[in-house]
Motif scaffolding. Structure first.
Motif, mmCIF file in Angstrom:
data_model
loop_
_atom_site.group_PDB
_atom_site.id
_atom_site.type_symbol
_atom_site.label_atom_id
_atom_site.label_comp_id
_atom_site.label_asym_id
_atom_site.label_seq_id
_atom_site.Cartn_x
_atom_site.Cartn_y
_atom_site.Cartn_z
ATOM 1 N N PHE A 171 21.499 5.499 -53.775
ATOM 2 C CA PHE A 171 20.825 4.288 -53.340
ATOM 3 C C PHE A 171 20.103 3.611 -54.504
ATOM 4 O O PHE A 171 19.710 4.259 -55.475
ATOM 5 C CB PHE A 171 19.787 4.613 -52.258
ATOM 6 N N ASP A 172 19.908 2.311 -54.366
ATOM 7 C CA ASP A 172 18.886 1.620 -55.136
ATOM 8 C C ASP A 172 17.814 1.177 -54.147
ATOM 9 O O ASP A 172 17.961 1.338 -52.936
ATOM 10 C CB ASP A 172 19.467 0.442 -55.926
ATOM 11 N N ALA A 173 16.702 0.638 -54.655
ATOM 12 C CA ALA A 173 15.570 0.323 -53.781
ATOM 13 C C ALA A 173 15.947 -0.708 -52.724
ATOM 14 O O ALA A 173 15.574 -0.575 -51.550
ATOM 15 C CB ALA A 173 14.395 -0.171 -54.623
ATOM 16 N N GLU A 174 16.699 -1.728 -53.117
ATOM 17 C CA GLU A 174 17.053 -2.775 -52.165
ATOM 18 C C GLU A 174 17.968 -2.240 -51.067
ATOM 19 O O GLU A 174 17.793 -2.556 -49.884
ATOM 20 C CB GLU A 174 17.734 -3.940 -52.891
ATOM 21 N N GLY A 175 18.946 -1.431 -51.451
ATOM 22 C CA GLY A 175 19.852 -0.873 -50.455
ATOM 23 C C GLY A 175 19.164 0.066 -49.496
ATOM 24 O O GLY A 175 19.446 0.078 -48.295
ATOM 25 N N LEU A 176 18.224 0.867 -50.005
ATOM 26 C CA LEU A 176 17.481 1.788 -49.142
ATOM 27 C C LEU A 176 16.638 1.014 -48.144
ATOM 28 O O LEU A 176 16.621 1.341 -46.948
ATOM 29 C CB LEU A 176 16.603 2.693 -50.000
ATOM 30 N N ARG A 189 6.555 1.193 -48.068
ATOM 31 C CA ARG A 189 6.463 1.552 -49.482
ATOM 32 C C ARG A 189 7.788 2.129 -49.949
ATOM 33 O O ARG A 189 8.426 2.896 -49.236
ATOM 34 C CB ARG A 189 5.354 2.585 -49.690
ATOM 35 N N ILE A 190 8.184 1.748 -51.147
ATOM 36 C CA ILE A 190 9.258 2.440 -51.855
ATOM 37 C C ILE A 190 8.723 2.778 -53.234
ATOM 38 O O ILE A 190 8.250 1.901 -53.966
ATOM 39 C CB ILE A 190 10.538 1.595 -51.957
ATOM 40 N N GLN A 191 8.746 4.050 -53.568
ATOM 41 C CA GLN A 191 8.228 4.503 -54.851
ATOM 42 C C GLN A 191 9.204 5.499 -55.456
ATOM 43 O O GLN A 191 10.172 5.923 -54.816
ATOM 44 C CB GLN A 191 6.855 5.132 -54.686
ATOM 45 N N GLY A 192 8.965 5.854 -56.702
ATOM 46 C CA GLY A 192 9.840 6.789 -57.378
ATOM 47 C C GLY A 192 9.272 8.191 -57.391
ATOM 48 O O GLY A 192 8.059 8.392 -57.322
ATOM 49 N N GLN A 193 10.154 9.164 -57.463
ATOM 50 C CA GLN A 193 9.757 10.546 -57.721
ATOM 51 C C GLN A 193 10.542 11.023 -58.929
ATOM 52 O O GLN A 193 11.753 10.861 -58.985
ATOM 53 C CB GLN A 193 10.033 11.463 -56.528
ATOM 54 N N ALA A 194 9.842 11.633 -59.891
ATOM 55 C CA ALA A 194 10.441 12.006 -61.176
ATOM 56 C C ALA A 194 10.927 10.753 -61.896
ATOM 57 O O ALA A 194 12.103 10.575 -62.162
ATOM 58 C CB ALA A 194 11.568 13.023 -61.005
ATOM 59 N N VAL A 195 9.979 9.873 -62.202
ATOM 60 C CA VAL A 195 10.307 8.624 -62.881
ATOM 61 C C VAL A 195 10.651 8.894 -64.339
ATOM 62 O O VAL A 195 11.698 8.465 -64.839
ATOM 63 C CB VAL A 195 9.132 7.629 -62.790
ATOM 64 N N LEU A 196 9.775 9.602 -65.035
ATOM 65 C CA LEU A 196 9.971 9.875 -66.455
ATOM 66 C C LEU A 196 10.000 11.364 -66.784
ATOM 67 O O LEU A 196 10.482 11.755 -67.845
ATOM 68 C CB LEU A 196 8.854 9.202 -67.265
ATOM 69 N N LEU A 218 0.894 9.769 -65.580
ATOM 70 C CA LEU A 218 1.922 8.769 -65.874
ATOM 71 C C LEU A 218 2.914 8.658 -64.729
ATOM 72 O O LEU A 218 3.310 7.552 -64.341
ATOM 73 C CB LEU A 218 2.638 9.143 -67.172
ATOM 74 N N GLU A 219 3.318 9.792 -64.169
ATOM 75 C CA GLU A 219 4.244 9.775 -63.035
ATOM 76 C C GLU A 219 3.643 9.035 -61.837
ATOM 77 O O GLU A 219 4.316 8.236 -61.183
ATOM 78 C CB GLU A 219 4.605 11.206 -62.629
ATOM 79 N N ARG A 220 2.384 9.291 -61.535
ATOM 80 C CA ARG A 220 1.754 8.646 -60.386
ATOM 81 C C ARG A 220 1.667 7.136 -60.570
ATOM 82 O O ARG A 220 1.886 6.370 -59.632
ATOM 83 C CB ARG A 220 0.360 9.242 -60.148
ATOM 84 N N VAL A 221 1.360 6.705 -61.797
ATOM 85 C CA VAL A 221 1.249 5.275 -62.069
ATOM 86 C C VAL A 221 2.627 4.614 -62.057
ATOM 87 O O VAL A 221 2.828 3.553 -61.462
ATOM 88 C CB VAL A 221 0.541 5.037 -63.415
ATOM 89 N N ALA A 222 3.589 5.251 -62.714
ATOM 90 C CA ALA A 222 4.930 4.659 -62.825
ATOM 91 C C ALA A 222 5.665 4.640 -61.493
ATOM 92 O O ALA A 222 6.559 3.805 -61.291
ATOM 93 C CB ALA A 222 5.746 5.447 -63.855
ATOM 94 N N PRO A 226 7.832 -1.245 -60.533
ATOM 95 C CA PRO A 226 9.143 -1.653 -61.034
ATOM 96 C C PRO A 226 8.961 -2.281 -62.427
ATOM 97 O O PRO A 226 7.922 -2.911 -62.676
ATOM 98 C CB PRO A 226 9.602 -2.698 -60.015
ATOM 99 N N PRO A 227 9.906 -2.143 -63.335
ATOM 100 C CA PRO A 227 11.198 -1.487 -63.151
ATOM 101 C C PRO A 227 11.193 0.019 -63.383
ATOM 102 O O PRO A 227 12.228 0.658 -63.231
ATOM 103 C CB PRO A 227 12.072 -2.180 -64.194
ATOM 104 N N LEU A 228 10.032 0.605 -63.766
ATOM 105 C CA LEU A 228 10.006 2.053 -63.981
ATOM 106 C C LEU A 228 10.376 2.798 -62.707
ATOM 107 O O LEU A 228 11.140 3.770 -62.736
ATOM 108 C CB LEU A 228 8.627 2.483 -64.477
ATOM 109 N N ARG A 229 9.832 2.361 -61.585
ATOM 110 C CA ARG A 229 10.168 2.985 -60.298
ATOM 111 C C ARG A 229 11.672 3.060 -60.099
ATOM 112 O O ARG A 229 12.206 4.035 -59.535
ATOM 113 C CB ARG A 229 9.547 2.175 -59.164
ATOM 114 N N ASP A 230 12.372 2.040 -60.542
ATOM 115 C CA ASP A 230 13.788 1.897 -60.213
ATOM 116 C C ASP A 230 14.705 2.764 -61.063
ATOM 117 O O ASP A 230 15.923 2.739 -60.856
ATOM 118 C CB ASP A 230 14.193 0.429 -60.324
ATOM 119 N N ILE A 231 14.138 3.527 -62.011
ATOM 120 C CA ILE A 231 14.955 4.479 -62.757
ATOM 121 C C ILE A 231 14.570 5.924 -62.418
ATOM 122 O O ILE A 231 15.042 6.856 -63.052
ATOM 123 C CB ILE A 231 14.839 4.260 -64.281
ATOM 124 N N ALA A 232 13.717 6.112 -61.404
ATOM 125 C CA ALA A 232 13.312 7.460 -61.008
ATOM 126 C C ALA A 232 14.511 8.275 -60.533
ATOM 127 O O ALA A 232 15.483 7.725 -59.992
ATOM 128 C CB ALA A 232 12.285 7.381 -59.895
#
Length: 241
Positions: A171-176, A189-196, A218-222, A226-232
């Motif tokens: 998935f990407d954020a828009e599709g989800l 909310r849509i957020q990332g897990q394991a962004v960096l 850094l993980e909590r902030v990122a 977006p766009p960091l969220r979108d590469i998690a």
């Protein structure tokens, strides 16, 4: 429970459920959580957890972990999958429904979301964790698997060769958000897990508590930027019934 962005959101939701229910234990339905990675900590926090999973081996692991943690009386293990939810879980019976690692493996994602919606209490929350298409693209490209990276971008479902890929889709954020909204949920909310963190060598964090603490922050902030969220590695959606 841990302090990453996903756990923080769920802890806040459970606190609100306790307030709304006058202190009664939150009712949690964990779909596909057979080994108890989420169920045992939630039960340890006082939740009444029903786990639905198709694997008898995973459910056996869950039962052992629950006994070891002293929470076996708070966990109900049931064998089945999203197709069987209507028979296994009461309609509207869960304050919090977890579907972590589920939507990317089911045959019919729309039917699965409908089953999850039926199990969620009015005003309750569905928590979804899914594999992120763009993280997979970056991972394959960095590993030198450029053709695979290209296919993950171009394939409508973000999938590699069906004969070898263990996932039905990414998935990407828009599709989800689109899938959950079509299923009757309001995505909050849509957020990332394991962004960096999955990109940082382990040697950077080993034996360095300050670096580890900085990485966690850094993980909590990122996670929500977006766009960091979108590469998690994974995307986490919180959707209200």
């Amino acid at each position: 429970m841990r302090s990453d962005a996903v756990h923080q959101v769920l802890e806040a939701e459970l606190a609100e459920v306790r307030r709304r229910r006058g202190g009664e234990p939150p009712r949690v339905l964990d779909v596909g959580g057979g080994s108890g990675v989420w169920a045992v900590p939630l039960a340890s926090e006082g939740c009444a957890v029903t786990v639905v999973d198709p694997s008898p081996n995973a459910l056996a692991t869950l039962q052992r972990r629950a006994v070891d943690a002293g929470v076996a009386d708070r966990i109900t293990p049931l064998q089945g999958d999203t197709d069987a939810l209507a028979a296994l879980a009461p309609e509207g019976g869960a304050d919090l429904v977890l579907a972590h690692g589920v939507l990317e493996v089911v045959d019919d994602v729309e039917a699965a979301v409908a089953a999850l919606a039926a199990a969620t209490a009015p005003g309750g929350v569905l928590s979804v964790l899914v594999a992120n298409r763009y993280a997979a693209v970056i991972g394959r490209a960095l590993a030198g698997r450029v053709s695979d990276a290209l296919q993950l971008i171009q394939d409508a479902d973000g999938r590699l060769d069906p004969a070898s890929d263990t996932l039905q889709r990414r998935f990407d954020a828009e599709g989800l958000e689109r899938v959950l909204t079509a299923g009757g949920f309001t995505v909050e909310r849509i957020q990332g897990q394991a962004v960096l963190s999955d990109l940082v060598p382990g040697s950077v964090l080993d034996n360095n508590p300050r670096a580890a603490d900085a990485m966690a922050e850094l993980e909590r902030v990122a996670a929500v930027r977006p766009p960091l969220r979108d590469i998690a590695t994974r995307l986490h959606a919180v959707a209200r019934a």
